[in-house]
Design a protein around this motif. Structure first.
Motif, PDB file in Angstrom:
ATOM      1  N   THR A  41       0.808  -1.193   0.114  1.00 13.87           N
ATOM      2  CA  THR A  41      -0.071   0.030  -0.035  1.00 13.87           C
ATOM      3  C   THR A  41       0.984   1.321  -0.063  1.00 13.87           C
ATOM      4  N   ILE A  45       1.190   4.345  -3.183  1.00 17.87           N
ATOM      5  CA  ILE A  45       0.742   5.415  -2.751  1.00 17.87           C
ATOM      6  C   ILE A  45       2.128   6.621  -3.228  1.00 17.87           C
ATOM      7  N   PHE A  62       0.293   2.865 -15.931  1.00 14.77           N
ATOM      8  CA  PHE A  62      -0.015   1.680 -15.391  1.00 14.77           C
ATOM      9  C   PHE A  62       1.294   0.747 -15.667  1.00 14.77           C
ATOM     10  N   MET A 104      -6.219   1.210  -6.504  1.00 14.19           N
ATOM     11  CA  MET A 104      -7.053   2.217  -6.413  1.00 14.19           C
ATOM     12  C   MET A 104      -6.147   3.344  -6.025  1.00 14.19           C
ATOM     13  N   SER A 105      -5.480   3.247  -4.599  1.00 13.51           N
ATOM     14  CA  SER A 105      -4.734   4.233  -4.083  1.00 13.51           C
ATOM     15  C   SER A 105      -3.773   4.791  -4.969  1.00 13.51           C
ATOM     16  N   VAL A 107      -3.969   4.978  -8.350  1.00 13.67           N
ATOM     17  CA  VAL A 107      -4.862   5.966  -9.309  1.00 13.67           C
ATOM     18  C   VAL A 107      -4.955   7.311  -8.550  1.00 13.67           C
ATOM     19  N   LEU A 108      -5.479   7.143  -7.330  1.00 12.45           N
ATOM     20  CA  LEU A 108      -5.901   8.518  -6.686  1.00 12.45           C
ATOM     21  C   LEU A 108      -4.846   9.590  -6.423  1.00 12.45           C
ATOM     22  N   PHE A 109      -3.712   8.873  -6.210  1.00 12.25           N
ATOM     23  CA  PHE A 109      -2.260   9.752  -5.860  1.00 12.25           C
ATOM     24  C   PHE A 109      -1.849  10.109  -6.974  1.00 12.25           C
ATOM     25  N   TRP A 110      -1.970   9.326  -8.139  1.00 13.86           N
ATOM     26  CA  TRP A 110      -1.470   9.818  -9.487  1.00 13.86           C
ATOM     27  C   TRP A 110      -2.175  10.927  -9.921  1.00 13.86           C
ATOM     28  N   THR A 111      -3.530  10.856 -10.011  1.00 18.52           N
ATOM     29  CA  THR A 111      -4.621  11.777 -10.458  1.00 18.52           C
ATOM     30  C   THR A 111      -4.150  13.045  -9.503  1.00 18.52           C
ATOM     31  N   PHE A 112      -4.155  12.852  -8.238  1.00 19.48           N
ATOM     32  CA  PHE A 112      -3.827  14.192  -7.324  1.00 19.48           C
ATOM     33  C   PHE A 112      -2.482  14.921  -7.961  1.00 19.48           C
ATOM     34  N   TYR A 114      -0.593  14.642 -10.538  1.00 21.15           N
ATOM     35  CA  TYR A 114      -0.588  15.033 -11.889  1.00 21.15           C
ATOM     36  C   TYR A 114      -1.506  16.348 -12.083  1.00 21.15           C
ATOM     37  N   ASP A 115      -2.537  16.416 -11.565  1.00 19.92           N
ATOM     38  CA  ASP A 115      -3.342  17.759 -11.766  1.00 19.92           C
ATOM     39  C   ASP A 115      -2.708  18.816 -10.789  1.00 19.92           C
ATOM     40  N   ILE A 116      -2.001  18.400  -9.699  1.00 17.40           N
ATOM     41  CA  ILE A 116      -1.558  19.567  -8.821  1.00 17.40           C
ATOM     42  C   ILE A 116      -0.441  20.180  -9.766  1.00 17.40           C
TER      43      ILE A 116
ATOM     44  N   ARG B  12      -8.159  24.162  -7.630  1.00 16.03           N
ATOM     45  CA  ARG B  12      -7.391  23.033  -6.868  1.00 16.03           C
ATOM     46  C   ARG B  12      -7.191  23.558  -5.529  1.00 16.03           C
ATOM     47  N   LYS B 141      -8.298  16.373 -13.945  1.00 14.56           N
ATOM     48  CA  LYS B 141      -8.217  15.795 -15.068  1.00 14.56           C
ATOM     49  C   LYS B 141      -7.674  14.132 -14.868  1.00 14.56           C
ATOM     50  N   ILE B 142      -8.213  13.186 -15.081  1.00  8.31           N
ATOM     51  CA  ILE B 142      -7.470  11.801 -14.672  1.00  8.31           C
ATOM     52  C   ILE B 142      -6.569  11.585 -16.051  1.00  8.31           C
ATOM     53  N   PRO B 143      -5.138  11.073 -15.584  1.00  5.70           N
ATOM     54  CA  PRO B 143      -4.361  10.985 -16.492  1.00  5.70           C
ATOM     55  C   PRO B 143      -4.231  10.035 -17.463  1.00  5.70           C
ATOM     56  N   PHE B 144      -5.496   9.189 -17.514  1.00  5.65           N
ATOM     57  CA  PHE B 144      -5.403   8.088 -18.602  1.00  5.65           C
ATOM     58  C   PHE B 144      -6.518   7.963 -19.412  1.00  5.65           C
ATOM     59  N   TRP B 173     -14.182  12.681  -8.445  1.00  9.37           N
ATOM     60  CA  TRP B 173     -13.172  13.015  -7.567  1.00  9.37           C
ATOM     61  C   TRP B 173     -13.620  12.360  -6.255  1.00  9.37           C
ATOM     62  N   LEU B 176     -13.298   8.640  -6.369  1.00  4.88           N
ATOM     63  CA  LEU B 176     -12.077   8.072  -6.545  1.00  4.88           C
ATOM     64  C   LEU B 176     -11.614   8.170  -5.158  1.00  4.88           C
ATOM     65  N   PHE B 179     -12.615   5.254  -2.766  1.00  4.73           N
ATOM     66  CA  PHE B 179     -11.933   3.958  -3.123  1.00  4.73           C
ATOM     67  C   PHE B 179     -10.360   4.076  -2.665  1.00  4.73           C
ATOM     68  N   GLY B 180      -9.725   5.087  -3.155  1.00  5.22           N
ATOM     69  CA  GLY B 180      -8.375   5.101  -2.978  1.00  5.22           C
ATOM     70  C   GLY B 180      -7.846   5.472  -1.485  1.00  5.22           C
ATOM     71  N   LEU B 187      -3.171   2.137   6.426  1.00  2.33           N
ATOM     72  CA  LEU B 187      -1.848   2.829   7.065  1.00  2.33           C
ATOM     73  C   LEU B 187      -1.991   3.543   8.409  1.00  2.33           C
TER      74      LEU B 187
END
Lengths: 120, 247
Positions: A41, A45, A62, A104-105, A107-112, A114-116, B12, B141-144, B173, B176, B179-180, B187
């Motif tokens: 996990t 992240i 991916f 899923m985690s 993708v969430l942090f990747w999107t986060f 990337y956007d920022i 943002r 924007k989702i990267p894929f 969002w 997302l 689930f994420g 943790l």
């Protein structure tokens, strides 16, 4: 590359000293599985944040996730001293267990990230 | 439409980050609330505890069957699954009673309802809040890339049909995050107990029928076990080890 988790990697010997009998101590097995889950996990992240900062998109992202999972597996195997059978049931358990759980985690942090970094 | 939309920094600052922070905080709050609520009313029924311990003993017997000689294993097995006074043998009439009692017990029903509610209410409230405040604009924007079929699901407030499907609304969002953040919760909260609702649902549905069915299940399991004496030459092995130690 992404950092390593060294804090709670306490793995306990699961099999006992009798060399002919593959018996496993249930509580230790469970603890090992928990350590593996936490490691995966955490790495997913961190990998997500790295992928976002690097600006990976689409399929590359991916592929990066599978790369991170592979590195985690190698790391776990190295921590177990490559003598898998005294800590786990089989090779499959340490290599493939929880492979997609961190998706899923990731993708969430990747999107986060990337956007920022890239969009805003 | 331009391929690369430029989005306002304010989105943002005021949408993405607050939504994630709020969801993390609500998760932590829910964890603590459930821990507090759980410790208030915990008087387990002694009969149920006894049955649970019997099941644990039978399971240990099944797991370690190969370490005791065949005769002692058989003696223990008969003790458990004997027709007349075996511990695991529950006649049909009594079995039904236990179930009905469990369901009509007001404490148990209240507990289950409280747990279910503590799961559903924060999610519903947060979803309503997101819909009310954060609808009608592109949030992230989702990267894929995704196919066009996801457009209606992900771009709910956005009424332009030519915008790339990667640009999603804040509702997606929210999902997302839902689930994420489960991994993150596992943790930071130790064991991921209060936040995985699918696991909870399964536990809830299985709990009411547990005692009587699991007794008969254990009995069947015990009947099935084939005893294989795993320590046949134990005396010789002990002798070899002792010899090695002494010499």
């Amino acid at each position: 590359m992404a950092g390593r988790v060294d804090s709670d990697k306490v793995k306990e010997k699961a099999s006992d000293n009798l060399n002919d009998l593959p018996t496993f101590h249930a509580e230790n097995m469970q603890n090992n599985a928990k350590v593996m889950y936490y490691s995966r996990t955490f790495m997913s992240i961190i990998g997500g944040v790295v992928a976002g900062i690097l600006g990976l998109t689409g399929l590359m992202g991916f592929v990066f996730y599978f790369l991170i999972m592979g590195i985690t597996s190698v790391g776990l195997a190295a921590k177990a001293g490559f003598s898998i059978h005294s800590y786990f049931d089989s090779w499959n358990k340490i290599l493939l267990d929880g492979f997609f759980g961190g998706l899923m985690s990731f993708v969430l942090f990747w999107t986060f990230a990337y956007d920022i970094v890239h969009i805003f | 439409m331009a391929e690369d939309l430029v989005l306002d920094t304010a989105i943002r600052d005021w949408v993405l980050i607050p939504l994630s922070v709020v969801m993390v905080l609500i998760g932590v709050l829910r964890y603590f609330v459930s821990k507090l609520m759980r410790s208030s009313s915990q008087l387990p029924d002694p009969k149920i505890v006894k049955e649970g311990q019997v099941i644990i003993r039978a399971r240990n017997l099944r797991a370690a069957a190969n370490f005791i000689p065949a005769k002692s294993f058989r003696a223990r097995k008969v003790y458990y699954s004997n027709e007349e006074n075996g511990l695991l043998f529950v006649p049909k009439g009594q079995a039904q009673n236990a179930q009905a009692q469990m369901f009509s017990d007001p404490n148990m029903a209240m507990d289950m309802m409280k747990k279910n509610l503590s799961m559903i209410i924060p999610q519903t409230l947060t979803f309503a809040w997101v819909n009310f405040f954060f609808s009608g604009f592109v949030a992230a924007k989702i990267p894929f890339p995704l196919t066009q079929r996801f457009r209606s699901m992900l771009q709910n407030g956005i009424d332009l049909s030519t915008v790339d499907v990667s640009y999603v609304s804040s509702r997606s969002w929210y999902f997302l995050n839902l689930f994420g953040l489960r991994g993150l919760f596992s943790l930071i909260l130790g064991e991921e107990n209060a936040t995985d609702d699918t696991q909870r649902m399964m536990q809830m549905s299985g709990f009411g029928m547990d005692p009587s069915k699991s007794l008969s299940a254990e009995k069947d399991g015990l009947d099935i076990v084939q005893h294989e004496w795993a320590l046949p030459k134990f005396e010789q092995r002990a002798e070899a080890v002792l010899r090695k130690l002494v010499s």
